[in-house]
Design an enzyme around this catalytic site. Structure first.
Site, PDB file in Angstrom:
ATOM      1  N   GLY A 297      34.739  57.369 -30.728  1.00 40.89           N
ATOM      2  CA  GLY A 297      34.960  58.683 -30.117  1.00 40.89           C
ATOM      3  C   GLY A 297      36.409  58.827 -29.716  1.00 40.89           C
ATOM      4  O   GLY A 297      37.124  57.827 -29.572  1.00 40.89           O
ATOM      5  N   LYS A 303      34.095  56.077 -23.337  1.00 35.47           N
ATOM      6  CA  LYS A 303      33.500  54.895 -23.959  1.00 35.47           C
ATOM      7  C   LYS A 303      33.498  53.705 -22.999  1.00 35.47           C
ATOM      8  O   LYS A 303      32.503  53.004 -22.876  1.00 35.47           O
ATOM      9  CB  LYS A 303      34.261  54.543 -25.249  1.00 35.47           C
ATOM     10  CG  LYS A 303      34.189  55.663 -26.274  1.00 35.47           C
ATOM     11  CD  LYS A 303      34.930  55.340 -27.548  1.00 35.47           C
ATOM     12  CE  LYS A 303      36.426  55.226 -27.382  1.00 35.47           C
ATOM     13  NZ  LYS A 303      37.090  56.466 -26.963  1.00 35.47           N
ATOM     14  N   THR A 304      34.628  53.514 -22.317  1.00 36.59           N
ATOM     15  CA  THR A 304      34.710  52.390 -21.390  1.00 36.59           C
ATOM     16  C   THR A 304      33.752  52.617 -20.226  1.00 36.59           C
ATOM     17  O   THR A 304      33.033  51.705 -19.802  1.00 36.59           O
ATOM     18  CB  THR A 304      36.147  52.252 -20.856  1.00 36.59           C
ATOM     19  OG1 THR A 304      37.030  52.357 -21.965  1.00 36.59           O
ATOM     20  CG2 THR A 304      36.362  50.950 -20.157  1.00 36.59           C
ATOM     21  N   HIS A 510      34.211  90.493 -29.683  1.00 33.24           N
ATOM     22  CA  HIS A 510      33.463  89.561 -30.535  1.00 33.24           C
ATOM     23  C   HIS A 510      32.332  88.880 -29.724  1.00 33.24           C
ATOM     24  O   HIS A 510      31.165  88.892 -30.125  1.00 33.24           O
ATOM     25  CB  HIS A 510      34.445  88.524 -31.094  1.00 33.24           C
ATOM     26  CG  HIS A 510      33.850  87.548 -32.052  1.00 33.24           C
ATOM     27  ND1 HIS A 510      34.086  87.596 -33.413  1.00 33.24           N
ATOM     28  CD2 HIS A 510      33.045  86.480 -31.859  1.00 33.24           C
ATOM     29  CE1 HIS A 510      33.440  86.612 -34.004  1.00 33.24           C
ATOM     30  NE2 HIS A 510      32.799  85.905 -33.070  1.00 33.24           N
ATOM     31  N   GLU A 511      32.699  88.313 -28.577  1.00 37.68           N
ATOM     32  CA  GLU A 511      31.690  87.594 -27.769  1.00 37.68           C
ATOM     33  C   GLU A 511      30.655  88.574 -27.206  1.00 37.68           C
ATOM     34  O   GLU A 511      29.465  88.262 -27.124  1.00 37.68           O
ATOM     35  CB  GLU A 511      32.351  86.816 -26.620  1.00 37.68           C
ATOM     36  CG  GLU A 511      33.413  85.794 -27.032  1.00 37.68           C
ATOM     37  CD  GLU A 511      32.931  84.778 -28.057  1.00 37.68           C
ATOM     38  OE1 GLU A 511      31.710  84.607 -28.220  1.00 37.68           O
ATOM     39  OE2 GLU A 511      33.790  84.166 -28.721  1.00 37.68           O
ATOM     40  N   HIS A 514      27.976  89.136 -29.826  1.00 40.60           N
ATOM     41  CA  HIS A 514      26.967  88.058 -29.865  1.00 40.60           C
ATOM     42  C   HIS A 514      25.972  88.227 -28.713  1.00 40.60           C
ATOM     43  O   HIS A 514      24.750  88.135 -28.897  1.00 40.60           O
ATOM     44  CB  HIS A 514      27.634  86.690 -29.671  1.00 40.60           C
ATOM     45  CG  HIS A 514      28.331  86.156 -30.882  1.00 40.60           C
ATOM     46  ND1 HIS A 514      27.739  86.031 -32.104  1.00 40.60           N
ATOM     47  CD2 HIS A 514      29.603  85.676 -31.039  1.00 40.60           C
ATOM     48  CE1 HIS A 514      28.595  85.492 -32.971  1.00 40.60           C
ATOM     49  NE2 HIS A 514      29.750  85.268 -32.336  1.00 40.60           N
ATOM     50  N   ASP A 585      30.951  80.979 -37.227  1.00 41.78           N
ATOM     51  CA  ASP A 585      29.750  81.824 -37.269  1.00 41.78           C
ATOM     52  C   ASP A 585      29.227  81.951 -38.699  1.00 41.78           C
ATOM     53  O   ASP A 585      28.033  81.835 -38.950  1.00 41.78           O
ATOM     54  CB  ASP A 585      30.082  83.249 -36.781  1.00 41.78           C
ATOM     55  CG  ASP A 585      30.489  83.277 -35.314  1.00 41.78           C
ATOM     56  OD1 ASP A 585      30.227  82.279 -34.615  1.00 41.78           O
ATOM     57  OD2 ASP A 585      31.064  84.301 -34.885  1.00 41.78           O
TER      58      ASP A 585
END
Ligand code: ADP
Length: 692
Positions: A297, A303-304, A510-511, A514, A585
């Site tokens: 990742g 991760k640690t 745009h949003e 949706h 999209d």
């Protein structure tokens, strides 16, 4: 009345426990000869049981049960020469089982001889042979110690082999000739009741919940049951120790408390449960399938932190190392020594988590050239040897972390080493909201909707969130103000240059498209929409489980295409913003349409199921059918947006000026307050399903 069901027959266990009291009495008498204490007489036999080590008494009970379950074995152990092996499951129990064999199992006073190496010198007085191997040493292997076993066999002595997993650690000659293969039974509630009754002279009445009970390790017992206690005090103490053990072997959060780890979290929690079973002797190392993990990742994805949190959840020590630390030695021999030492330390502390950071520092041998090859090969080979010897490191779970999985030697990833590879992706909006909550703590901005931070922070890692919160706190402190959402939003915004007014308006439209279509067509629950310096985002939760109809899928496609349709309806033209990437999209809508055609049985292609989507996608007939679904979706979206253009514009303006609208804000503006759908099992802030 006792809350515990007794075992049908524990007569041998009681006999062994009596022997332990005898031994304790001998010890006390010896002690009293040297210590003069006028106040205290030598304690009487009946009152001595609380002085016996509880783990020893527990093993006496369990060993007795294992022996009693084998017909005639108890007698043969006293008079014959049986050859037996006993599996303890857990490495730390090997020594205690050995102690019980020498104290209780063979006739009182018998002299036992222990096999250590490959030779055996038998004297007349020797009565039995013991070989105890916990797997911590390299020579704890079936091909070692066979000569000593044959000498013992020739001398017709009884032989007892003790190991967490006999097949892995005991000499093969013993395995071949063993007449009785015992396994130490688990410490169940009846064994615990007998133990407590023995130590305190009374049966416990308080019931112990199964979950607590599962976490009791035999090696924990001395800590839990000390001195004179009543039976119910013992249960209370046991519960207390289990609780505090869960709280702190390693500082920091537990894996359960962290978000954003996806599959890795599932793997880790399964392992934590297995390690608890291993510690309590209910599961053997061989039975555990989570022994090695390669975590990949981007930097800062935690991760640690994963290794630490997992160790904490499992209640085991964490041994953290990194390839950079190994390489800090100025000579090759120092590096090799560092690798050996860290694995040795882990073996001694098992069960434990060994976290190796920056494993890509051990380069892929295939990529090495020139003079470095020889140098690195030795390091790679040693690491592979240590990793591969899973049986030589019982209880040591290795987690290696890397930002560059492609640079890791292929052999390191091969089965049996770090065979599981899990990528920690950048957190989803939902995960980000939870990570913000984690770093803010439970009390700061307790009532705030953190999705308004999560959406504009999309693309940030857990480490970025931590930095955003720290910086915002600093700014608020310097300004002598309370930390506010605006302060955090300002930090998030500073990660990117601001948008132009025109772009911001386009993204807001745009949003809003949706959100409006999702809401009107009932595709899912709209959680929030945002416009921010890095672009825009919407969180719509859909439930893609259960029985979906073609109409629903078509609506879903419409919702995905509604952003660009809204640009056309509100602004007269469309940008490329709906396409251009595999997570766009258009990409999601196309994937869904392909699934409808090739796998759902509801498309124009009929009741077909085609597995290879890519091959299917280039067929001209499929292409036309998919295009038809997309055009239909676009039409549905446009119809909604044209009919509710005023709502669209109001939403877009509100989003543009406020930067974030929650689901409730959106529903209020649109004037359609909907009931929440009952099931939110699938969270898709990016509203395309992976598979139908
Ligand atoms: P990596 O090893 O992937 O580079 P770290 O484990 O060093 O990342 O993470 C750095 C810091 O980022 C951690 O100490 C923690 O505070 C924060 N962090 C990373 N991921 C998360 C997460 N999922 N939840 C909470 N904090 C996180």
């Amino acid at each position: 009345m006792s809350a515990y069901t007794p075992h049908e027959s524990d007569s041998l266990a009681r006999a062994y426990l009596n022997i332990l009291i005898e031994k304790e009495k001998d010890r006390q008498e010896l002690h009293s000869r040297f210590v003069i204490n006028d106040d205290e007489d030598v304690p009487q036999r009946g009152s001595l049981s609380h002085l016996v080590r509880p783990d020893l008494a527990a093993i006496a009970i369990l060993a007795a049960r294992a022996i009693e379950a084998e017909p005639g074995l108890s007698k043969r152990l006293r008079r014959g020469s049986p050859i037996i092996t006993i599996a303890t499951n857990s490495p730390p129990l090997v020594e205690t089982v050995k102690e019980i064999f020498s104290l209780c199992v063979f006739p009182y006073g018998s002299k036992l001889i222990e096999i250590e190496g490959d030779d055996l010198f038998v004297r007349k007085s020797d009565a039995a042979v013991v070989i105890a191997r916990d797997g911590a040493r390299k020579d704890h292997r079936p091909d070692k110690g066979n000569r000593a076993i044959s000498i013992a066999l020739q001398n017709r002595l009884p032989i007892v082999g003790i190991a967490p997993d006999p097949d892995l650690y005991l000499p093969s000659a013993l395995l071949r000739t063993a007449e009785h293969r015992l396994r130490l039974p688990v410490l169940d509630t009846s064994a615990l009741a007998l133990l407590i009754e023995f130590l305190t002279g009374e049966a416990p009445t308080t019931p112990l919940d199964e979950e607590t009970f599962r976490q009791v390790g035999i090696e924990d017992l001395p800590l839990m049951l000390r001195g004179r206690m009543t039976a119910d005090d013992c249960i209370a103490s046991l519960q207390h120790v289990v609780r505090s053990k869960a709280q702190d072997p390693v500082s920091g959060p537990r894996l359960e408390d962290l978000a954003g780890y996806g599959e890795a979290k599932i793997w880790g929690l399964e392992l934590a449960a297995d390690l608890a079973e291993l510690k309590s002797g209910r599961l053997s190392w061989a039975e555990i399938d989570h022994k090695g993990l390669l975590l990949t990742g981007a930097p800062g994805t935690g991760k640690t932190q994963f290794g630490k949190a997992l160790a904490k959840s499992a209640g085991v020590p964490l041994i953290a190392t990194s390839v950079a630390q190994w390489n800090a030695a100025s000579h090759l021999s120092g590096t090799l020594q560092a690798i050996r030492e860290v694995f040795q330390r882990a073996r001694q502390q098992a069960p434990c988590i060994l976290l190796i950071d920056e494993i890509d520092g051990i380069s892929d041998r295939a990529m090495l050239r020139g003079e470095y090859v020889e140098y690195w090969s030795q390091i790679v080979n040693l690491l592979l040897e240590q990793l591969a010897g899973i049986d030589q490191r019982p209880g040591v779970v290795v987690i290696a972390a890397t930002n560059f999985p492609d640079r890791v030697d292929a052999a390191v990833k091969r089965s049996g080493r770090l065979d599981r590879v899990i990528e920690i992706s950048k957190p989803s909006a939902d995960d980000l909201a939870q990570i913000f909550r984690f770093h803010l703590g439970p009390e700061t901005l307790a009532d705030a909707d953190l999705m308004q931070l999560a959406l504009p922070a999309k693309g940030a890692t857990g480490a970025d969130v931590e930095a955003i919160v720290q910086r915002a706190k600093g700014t608020a402190r310097r300004a002598k103000r309370e930390l506010s959402v605006d302060c955090l939003l300002a930090e998030i915004a500073s990660r990117h240059p601001p948008l132009s007014a025109q772009d911001r308006n386009l993204i807001a439209v745009h949003e809003a498209g949706h959100a409006l279509v999702g809401l009107v067509l009932g595709v899912g629950t709209v959680v929030g929409a945002s416009v921010h310096a890095a672009g825009g985002g919407i969180d719509i939760r859909t439930d893609m489980t259960g029985s979906l109809t073609l109409d629903y899928l078509q609506n879903h496609i419409a919702m995905l295409l509604a952003g660009r349709a809204a640009e056309r309806v509100a602004l007269g033209q469309m940008s490329i913003g709906a396409g251009m990437s595999a997570s766009s999209d258009l990409a999601k809508a196309t994937r869904l349409a392909v699934l409808v055609e090739t796998q759902s049985g509801l498309g124009q292609m009929g009741p077909v199921y085609v597995d290879d989507r890519e091959a299917a996608a280039i067929s001209p007939a499929l292409f036309l059918a998919v295009k038809q679904h997309l055009l239909e979706g676009d039409e549905r979206a446009t119809a909604v947006l044209v009919a509710q253009k005023r709502a669209l514009m109001t939403l877009a303006n509100a989003l543009n000026s406020r930067g974030y609208l929650s689901g409730a804000d959106i529903r209020a503006i649109v004037g359609t307050i909907r009931d929440e759908p009952p099931n939110h099992a699938v969270t898709v802030e990016d509203p395309a399903p992976e598979a139908a």
